[in-house]
Design a protein around this motif. Sequence first.
Motif, PDB file in Angstrom:
ATOM      1  N   LEU A 127      29.565  39.878  -0.943  1.00  0.00           N
ATOM      2  CA  LEU A 127      29.283  39.338  -2.277  1.00  0.00           C
ATOM      3  C   LEU A 127      28.634  40.434  -3.099  1.00  0.00           C
ATOM      4  O   LEU A 127      27.942  41.303  -2.554  1.00  0.00           O
ATOM      5  N   ARG A 128      28.835  40.352  -4.404  1.00  0.00           N
ATOM      6  CA  ARG A 128      28.110  41.242  -5.309  1.00  0.00           C
ATOM      7  C   ARG A 128      27.362  40.393  -6.323  1.00  0.00           C
ATOM      8  O   ARG A 128      27.979  39.643  -7.087  1.00  0.00           O
ATOM      9  N   LEU A 129      26.064  40.517  -6.298  1.00  0.00           N
ATOM     10  CA  LEU A 129      25.228  39.815  -7.264  1.00  0.00           C
ATOM     11  C   LEU A 129      25.037  40.693  -8.495  1.00  0.00           C
ATOM     12  O   LEU A 129      24.918  41.905  -8.390  1.00  0.00           O
ATOM     13  N   SER A 130      24.993  40.045  -9.644  1.00  0.00           N
ATOM     14  CA  SER A 130      24.743  40.737 -10.903  1.00  0.00           C
ATOM     15  C   SER A 130      23.510  40.151 -11.565  1.00  0.00           C
ATOM     16  O   SER A 130      23.227  38.953 -11.435  1.00  0.00           O
ATOM     17  N   CYS A 131      22.820  40.985 -12.274  1.00  0.00           N
ATOM     18  CA  CYS A 131      21.661  40.555 -13.048  1.00  0.00           C
ATOM     19  C   CYS A 131      21.785  41.232 -14.410  1.00  0.00           C
ATOM     20  O   CYS A 131      21.548  42.438 -14.534  1.00  0.00           O
ATOM     21  N   ALA A 132      22.185  40.450 -15.405  1.00  0.00           N
ATOM     22  CA  ALA A 132      22.410  40.978 -16.742  1.00  0.00           C
ATOM     23  C   ALA A 132      21.200  40.697 -17.621  1.00  0.00           C
ATOM     24  O   ALA A 132      20.766  39.541 -17.735  1.00  0.00           O
ATOM     25  N   ALA A 133      20.687  41.741 -18.227  1.00  0.00           N
ATOM     26  CA  ALA A 133      19.527  41.611 -19.103  1.00  0.00           C
ATOM     27  C   ALA A 133      19.969  41.663 -20.555  1.00  0.00           C
ATOM     28  O   ALA A 133      20.777  42.508 -20.941  1.00  0.00           O
ATOM     29  N   SER A 134      19.445  40.763 -21.342  1.00  0.00           N
ATOM     30  CA  SER A 134      19.761  40.742 -22.766  1.00  0.00           C
ATOM     31  C   SER A 134      18.475  40.613 -23.564  1.00  0.00           C
ATOM     32  O   SER A 134      17.452  40.175 -23.042  1.00  0.00           O
ATOM     33  N   GLN A 192      12.243  39.203 -27.140  1.00  0.00           N
ATOM     34  CA  GLN A 192      12.166  38.676 -25.774  1.00  0.00           C
ATOM     35  C   GLN A 192      13.352  39.173 -24.962  1.00  0.00           C
ATOM     36  O   GLN A 192      14.365  39.602 -25.510  1.00  0.00           O
ATOM     37  N   VAL A 193      13.178  39.129 -23.634  1.00  0.00           N
ATOM     38  CA  VAL A 193      14.221  39.580 -22.712  1.00  0.00           C
ATOM     39  C   VAL A 193      14.602  38.426 -21.795  1.00  0.00           C
ATOM     40  O   VAL A 193      13.741  37.692 -21.322  1.00  0.00           O
ATOM     41  N   HIS A 194      15.881  38.287 -21.568  1.00  0.00           N
ATOM     42  CA  HIS A 194      16.389  37.205 -20.728  1.00  0.00           C
ATOM     43  C   HIS A 194      17.287  37.788 -19.646  1.00  0.00           C
ATOM     44  O   HIS A 194      18.140  38.636 -19.944  1.00  0.00           O
ATOM     45  N   LEU A 195      17.074  37.364 -18.403  1.00  0.00           N
ATOM     46  CA  LEU A 195      17.886  37.834 -17.291  1.00  0.00           C
ATOM     47  C   LEU A 195      18.765  36.699 -16.783  1.00  0.00           C
ATOM     48  O   LEU A 195      18.279  35.581 -16.572  1.00  0.00           O
ATOM     49  N   VAL A 196      20.031  36.993 -16.577  1.00  0.00           N
ATOM     50  CA  VAL A 196      20.966  36.004 -16.052  1.00  0.00           C
ATOM     51  C   VAL A 196      21.604  36.564 -14.792  1.00  0.00           C
ATOM     52  O   VAL A 196      22.258  37.607 -14.836  1.00  0.00           O
ATOM     53  N   GLU A 197      21.412  35.860 -13.700  1.00  0.00           N
ATOM     54  CA  GLU A 197      21.986  36.272 -12.425  1.00  0.00           C
ATOM     55  C   GLU A 197      23.291  35.526 -12.177  1.00  0.00           C
ATOM     56  O   GLU A 197      23.457  34.369 -12.601  1.00  0.00           O
ATOM     57  N   SER A 198      24.187  36.177 -11.474  1.00  0.00           N
ATOM     58  CA  SER A 198      25.452  35.552 -11.107  1.00  0.00           C
ATOM     59  C   SER A 198      25.983  36.201  -9.844  1.00  0.00           C
ATOM     60  O   SER A 198      25.481  37.237  -9.404  1.00  0.00           O
ATOM     61  N   GLY A 199      27.012  35.577  -9.279  1.00  0.00           N
ATOM     62  CA  GLY A 199      27.680  36.170  -8.132  1.00  0.00           C
ATOM     63  C   GLY A 199      27.366  35.516  -6.795  1.00  0.00           C
ATOM     64  O   GLY A 199      27.974  35.861  -5.784  1.00  0.00           O
ATOM     65  N   GLY A 200      26.436  34.596  -6.782  1.00  0.00           N
ATOM     66  CA  GLY A 200      26.125  33.921  -5.534  1.00  0.00           C
ATOM     67  C   GLY A 200      27.230  32.962  -5.139  1.00  0.00           C
ATOM     68  O   GLY A 200      28.162  32.699  -5.899  1.00  0.00           O
TER      69      GLY A 200
END
Length: 122
Positions: free
Chosen positions: A18-25, A1-9
């Motif tokens: 602002l810089r938003l990030s979206c990290a996929a694991s 499975q794949v999980h996305l976590v957003e941050s930076g808001g």
Amino acid sequence: QVHLVESGGGLVQPGESLRLSCAASGSIFSILDMVWYRQAPGKERELVASETSGGSTNFADSVKGRFAISRDNAKNTVYLQMNSLKPEDTAVYYCNLKVRRRSFDYRAYDYWGQGTQVTVSS
């Protein structure tokens, strides 16, 4: 499975960045297309910026010249750099990635982040 976590808001004043990030694991071979959407209260979700695996980019007219999209393939992370923010940029921002999960599997799998709130206000 794949999980996305957003941050930076967060909460910023007009004109700030602002810089938003979206990290996929998880099970990822490569990221293909990446898209950032946003949804403001009472409005439909709209495409903000996108980049295909071939490098073609597309931006909403309202953010052209202010926003940039990028990726770090080594980190399986995509970014949305937002400059000269305006109150009308206030929304929940979502990343949407199409990924290949295995080297031998050429299908594109579609995943969404949970959203991150961006508020631009003085």
